[in-house]
Design a protein around this motif. Structure first.
Motif, PDB file in Angstrom:
ATOM      1  N   ARG A   1     -39.429  23.504 -20.435  1.00 52.07           N
ATOM      2  CA  ARG A   1     -40.671  23.240 -19.709  1.00 52.07           C
ATOM      3  C   ARG A   1     -41.321  21.938 -20.157  1.00 52.07           C
ATOM      4  N   ALA A   2     -41.019  21.477 -21.352  1.00 60.65           N
ATOM      5  CA  ALA A   2     -41.534  20.207 -21.852  1.00 60.65           C
ATOM      6  C   ALA A   2     -40.354  19.327 -22.245  1.00 60.65           C
ATOM      7  N   ALA A   3     -40.441  18.052 -21.911  1.00 59.96           N
ATOM      8  CA  ALA A   3     -39.302  17.154 -22.127  1.00 59.96           C
ATOM      9  C   ALA A   3     -39.075  16.871 -23.611  1.00 59.96           C
ATOM     10  N   SER A   4     -37.816  16.900 -24.023  1.00 61.74           N
ATOM     11  CA  SER A   4     -37.444  16.531 -25.392  1.00 61.74           C
ATOM     12  C   SER A   4     -37.473  15.025 -25.583  1.00 61.74           C
ATOM     13  N   ALA A   5     -37.168  14.288 -24.507  1.00 66.45           N
ATOM     14  CA  ALA A   5     -37.153  12.824 -24.517  1.00 66.45           C
ATOM     15  C   ALA A   5     -36.967  12.367 -23.071  1.00 66.45           C
ATOM     16  N   GLY A   6     -37.031  11.068 -22.859  1.00 64.32           N
ATOM     17  CA  GLY A   6     -36.812  10.498 -21.536  1.00 64.32           C
ATOM     18  C   GLY A   6     -35.834   9.346 -21.589  1.00 64.32           C
ATOM     19  N   SER A   7     -35.693   8.644 -20.488  1.00 65.39           N
ATOM     20  CA  SER A   7     -34.640   7.632 -20.373  1.00 65.39           C
ATOM     21  C   SER A   7     -34.827   6.469 -21.340  1.00 65.39           C
ATOM     22  N   ILE A   8     -36.070   6.081 -21.657  1.00 69.53           N
ATOM     23  CA  ILE A   8     -36.274   4.949 -22.561  1.00 69.53           C
ATOM     24  C   ILE A   8     -35.761   5.278 -23.953  1.00 69.53           C
ATOM     25  N   LEU A   9     -36.113   6.448 -24.460  1.00 70.73           N
ATOM     26  CA  LEU A   9     -35.655   6.820 -25.803  1.00 70.73           C
ATOM     27  C   LEU A   9     -34.144   7.032 -25.841  1.00 70.73           C
ATOM     28  N   VAL A  10     -33.583   7.639 -24.797  1.00 71.05           N
ATOM     29  CA  VAL A  10     -32.132   7.840 -24.766  1.00 71.05           C
ATOM     30  C   VAL A  10     -31.403   6.502 -24.641  1.00 71.05           C
ATOM     31  N   THR A  11     -31.946   5.584 -23.871  1.00 75.12           N
ATOM     32  CA  THR A  11     -31.350   4.241 -23.785  1.00 75.12           C
ATOM     33  C   THR A  11     -31.365   3.560 -25.144  1.00 75.12           C
ATOM     34  N   ARG A  12     -32.455   3.731 -25.883  1.00 76.07           N
ATOM     35  CA  ARG A  12     -32.533   3.149 -27.222  1.00 76.07           C
ATOM     36  C   ARG A  12     -31.442   3.726 -28.124  1.00 76.07           C
ATOM     37  N   LEU A  13     -31.226   5.036 -28.066  1.00 75.59           N
ATOM     38  CA  LEU A  13     -30.139   5.632 -28.838  1.00 75.59           C
ATOM     39  C   LEU A  13     -28.805   5.005 -28.479  1.00 75.59           C
ATOM     40  N   MET A  14     -28.555   4.855 -27.178  1.00 75.48           N
ATOM     41  CA  MET A  14     -27.297   4.269 -26.717  1.00 75.48           C
ATOM     42  C   MET A  14     -27.128   2.847 -27.243  1.00 75.48           C
ATOM     43  N   LYS A  15     -28.182   2.044 -27.153  1.00 70.67           N
ATOM     44  CA  LYS A  15     -28.108   0.645 -27.586  1.00 70.67           C
ATOM     45  C   LYS A  15     -27.945   0.522 -29.092  1.00 70.67           C
ATOM     46  N   ARG A  16     -28.369   1.524 -29.825  1.00 71.09           N
ATOM     47  CA  ARG A  16     -28.209   1.506 -31.279  1.00 71.09           C
ATOM     48  C   ARG A  16     -26.829   1.980 -31.714  1.00 71.09           C
ATOM     49  N   GLY A  17     -25.977   2.405 -30.764  1.00 72.00           N
ATOM     50  CA  GLY A  17     -24.626   2.831 -31.114  1.00 72.00           C
ATOM     51  C   GLY A  17     -24.488   4.284 -31.463  1.00 72.00           C
ATOM     52  N   VAL A  18     -25.523   5.077 -31.162  1.00 75.09           N
ATOM     53  CA  VAL A  18     -25.433   6.533 -31.366  1.00 75.09           C
ATOM     54  C   VAL A  18     -24.398   7.096 -30.386  1.00 75.09           C
ATOM     55  N   ALA A  19     -23.689   8.146 -30.803  1.00 74.49           N
ATOM     56  CA  ALA A  19     -22.583   8.666 -29.989  1.00 74.49           C
ATOM     57  C   ALA A  19     -23.054   9.481 -28.793  1.00 74.49           C
ATOM     58  N   GLY A  20     -24.221  10.135 -28.907  1.00 68.90           N
ATOM     59  CA  GLY A  20     -24.700  10.972 -27.817  1.00 68.90           C
ATOM     60  C   GLY A  20     -25.917  11.760 -28.248  1.00 68.90           C
ATOM     61  N   VAL A  21     -26.421  12.587 -27.318  1.00 67.09           N
ATOM     62  CA  VAL A  21     -27.639  13.341 -27.588  1.00 67.09           C
ATOM     63  C   VAL A  21     -27.536  14.725 -26.950  1.00 67.09           C
ATOM     64  N   VAL A  22     -28.059  15.732 -27.657  1.00 71.40           N
ATOM     65  CA  VAL A  22     -28.014  17.118 -27.193  1.00 71.40           C
ATOM     66  C   VAL A  22     -29.383  17.752 -27.433  1.00 71.40           C
ATOM     67  N   THR A  23     -29.906  18.453 -26.444  1.00 69.74           N
ATOM     68  CA  THR A  23     -31.102  19.266 -26.627  1.00 69.74           C
ATOM     69  C   THR A  23     -30.914  20.600 -25.923  1.00 69.74           C
ATOM     70  N   ASP A  24     -31.489  21.654 -26.495  1.00 69.88           N
ATOM     71  CA  ASP A  24     -31.478  22.937 -25.795  1.00 69.88           C
ATOM     72  C   ASP A  24     -32.724  23.091 -24.924  1.00 69.88           C
ATOM     73  N   GLY A  25     -33.480  22.002 -24.794  1.00 70.17           N
ATOM     74  CA  GLY A  25     -34.578  21.913 -23.847  1.00 70.17           C
ATOM     75  C   GLY A  25     -34.160  21.077 -22.648  1.00 70.17           C
ATOM     76  N   GLY A  26     -35.028  20.150 -22.253  1.00 72.29           N
ATOM     77  CA  GLY A  26     -34.715  19.327 -21.088  1.00 72.29           C
ATOM     78  C   GLY A  26     -35.099  17.883 -21.301  1.00 72.29           C
ATOM     79  N   PHE A  27     -34.514  16.990 -20.503  1.00 68.58           N
ATOM     80  CA  PHE A  27     -34.877  15.580 -20.488  1.00 68.58           C
ATOM     81  C   PHE A  27     -35.668  15.263 -19.227  1.00 68.58           C
ATOM     82  N   ARG A  28     -36.654  14.398 -19.356  1.00 72.78           N
ATOM     83  CA  ARG A  28     -37.251  13.804 -18.175  1.00 72.78           C
ATOM     84  C   ARG A  28     -36.388  12.603 -17.795  1.00 72.78           C
ATOM     85  N   ASP A  29     -36.561  12.083 -16.594  1.00 70.12           N
ATOM     86  CA  ASP A  29     -35.756  10.952 -16.100  1.00 70.12           C
ATOM     87  C   ASP A  29     -34.265  11.282 -16.142  1.00 70.12           C
ATOM     88  N   SER A  30     -33.915  12.534 -15.848  1.00 70.68           N
ATOM     89  CA  SER A  30     -32.534  12.966 -16.046  1.00 70.68           C
ATOM     90  C   SER A  30     -31.543  12.182 -15.192  1.00 70.68           C
TER      91      SER A  30
END
Length: 238
Positions: free
Chosen positions: A97-126
């Motif tokens: 019901r509340a977003a764990s993160a959105g596209s800006i934060l996930v893009t930052r993870l990607m640009k930093r070379g992180v392998a991926g992201v997992v949440t048992d909640g939800g993302f906004r900007d999916s």
């Protein structure tokens, strides 16, 4: 114990289903993260060591919008601290019901070379995250900010994600079926066994596709099955 490059490479060729079998044989029955799904059907296989973020129920006086201005805010700090090659795994209380993160934060993870992201909640900007080509898993899309219900509280501690125990450094494998957690101390042996199992299952699939029945083949109770498998491996270079 750091994830060996050869173990990472093997896991990228193995399914979560095969790893689940190898873990089950060792007594691990609850390592599959429940109710998380890939945001894109064509995203790459996810492999990396877990770096965790834990949410708790938000307390309104401590979770105002201004908290995000603090560089030490756990969500912001986790985004910048998650090591390249690791997988950021979030305990979002199985609540989308509340977003764990959105596209800006996930893009930052990607640009930093992180392998991926997992949440048992939800993302906004999916939809935007799905277009990144970055391995990402969640329960379902979620528009509201995490201020609504969740408060990021701790970084890189043991968590539960989708009912699976996740310890920092555990090895995460995600494919089109979902995400499984491999305890760090057995990651090498599980990867090796699952790699061998995959070769056999590929052989079996070829035989069944060619019209062969499963008795004596799967499981291999017929001696000739292993003789044929050895010949197949030699031909295939596997």
């Amino acid at each position: 114990m750091a994830l060996k490059p050869e173990t990472r490479d093997k896991l990228k060729t193995i399914s979560t289903a095969t790893v689940a079998t190898a873990l089950f044989k060792r007594g691990f029955r609850n390592q599959f993260i429940q109710d998380v799904h890939p945001l894109s059907p064509v995203q790459p296989v996810l492999v990396g060591e877990a770096f965790t973020l834990r949410y708790m129920p938000a307390r309104e006086d401590l979770n105002q919008l201004a908290v995000f201005r603090d560089r030490g805010h756990p969500q912001r700090k986790a985004i910048e601290d998650c090591p390249p090659g690791a997988v950021m795994v979030m305990d979002s209380r199985k609540d989308a019901r509340a977003a764990s993160a959105g596209s800006i934060l996930v893009t930052r993870l990607m640009k930093r070379g992180v392998a991926g992201v997992v949440t048992d909640g939800g993302f906004r900007d999916s939809a935007e995250i799905a277009r990144l080509g970055f391995p990402a898993y969640h329960h379902r899309p979620s528009a509201p900010t995490n201020l609504t219900l969740h408060q990021a509280i701790d970084i890189n501690v043991p968590i539960g994600c989708g009912d699976a125990p996740v310890f920092p450094g555990d090895v995460i494998l995600g494919d089109s079926d979902g995400v499984i957690v491999i305890p760090a101390n057995i990651a090498d042996e599980v990867a090796e066994e699952a790699y061998e199992m995959t070769a056999f299952e590929d052989f079996v699939t070829e035989q069944v596709t060619g019209g062969m029945g499963i008795y004596g083949l799967y499981p291999a109770t017929n001696e000739q099955t292993m003789v044929d498998f050895a010949a197949w491996r030699k031909i295939k270079g596997r």
